[in-house]
Scaffold this motif. Structure first.
Motif, mmCIF file in Angstrom:
data_model
loop_
_atom_site.group_PDB
_atom_site.id
_atom_site.type_symbol
_atom_site.label_atom_id
_atom_site.label_comp_id
_atom_site.label_asym_id
_atom_site.label_seq_id
_atom_site.Cartn_x
_atom_site.Cartn_y
_atom_site.Cartn_z
ATOM 1 N N ASN A 33 -29.976 43.429 24.111
ATOM 2 C CA ASN A 33 -28.535 43.491 23.196
ATOM 3 C C ASN A 33 -27.517 43.564 24.308
ATOM 4 N N GLU A 37 -24.877 40.502 24.754
ATOM 5 C CA GLU A 37 -23.316 40.961 24.902
ATOM 6 C C GLU A 37 -22.807 40.099 26.111
ATOM 7 N N GLU A 40 -22.451 36.428 25.375
ATOM 8 C CA GLU A 40 -21.225 36.183 24.572
ATOM 9 C C GLU A 40 -20.036 36.118 25.471
ATOM 10 N N TYR A 41 -19.758 37.447 26.124
ATOM 11 C CA TYR A 41 -18.793 37.417 26.955
ATOM 12 C C TYR A 41 -18.421 36.186 27.882
#
Length: 146
Positions: A33, A37, A40-41
């Motif tokens: 996870n 993240e 995605e950033y």
């Protein structure tokens, strides 16, 4: 007579192994996870930098500014590739841990079923002993009364 399962220590070990596998899976999921993240950033950063380049190009600017922005995007692409590889490794590791967990769970269930059958046999044996004892008492009382 007290019941004692002869494989209780093994069953206890299987319990602990199962808990350990759950914890390992949980830790890997947390790592997955976090990596997602981060990906995605980075994707959002790349997208915003691309929008910035488009805006700068429509307004007009010098080539060095555009070049440095493109280099920044390239570095983001490299990070994305690296993190994607890391994510793939984590997902493979997660699959391996899940398979190990399933295997430990199967082994544990096998010992639990053995224990259930053993308890059932023990209870049947105990019941037979009680019936024999009662029969002996009845026989003794009958022999005394005659």
């Amino acid at each position: 007579m007290k019941y004692k399962f002869r494989f209780q220590k093994i069953l206890d070990i299987k319990d602990k192994l199962e808990e350990n596998k759950k914890m390992e899976i949980s830790n890997i999921l947390n790592d997955v996870n976090k990596v997602k993240e981060e990906l995605e950033y980075l994707s959002k950063s790349k997208e915003s930098k691309n929008m910035e380049i488009k805006n700068v190009m429509t307004v007009g600017t010098n080539i060095n500014t555009i070049k440095s922005m493109n280099e920044f995007i390239y570095s983001i692409d490299l990070k994305i590739k690296s993190i994607t590889k890391k994510l793939n490794l984590l997902e493979r590791e997660l699959e391996i841990k899940k398979k190990e967990y399933i295997e430990v769970m199967k082994e544990k269930k096998t010992f639990e079923k053995l224990k259930e059958k053993d308890i059932q046999k023990f209870n049947e044996k105990l019941k037979k002993q009680e019936e024999q004892f009662v029969d002996q008492i009845v026989t003794f009382k009958h022999s005394i009364s005659n």
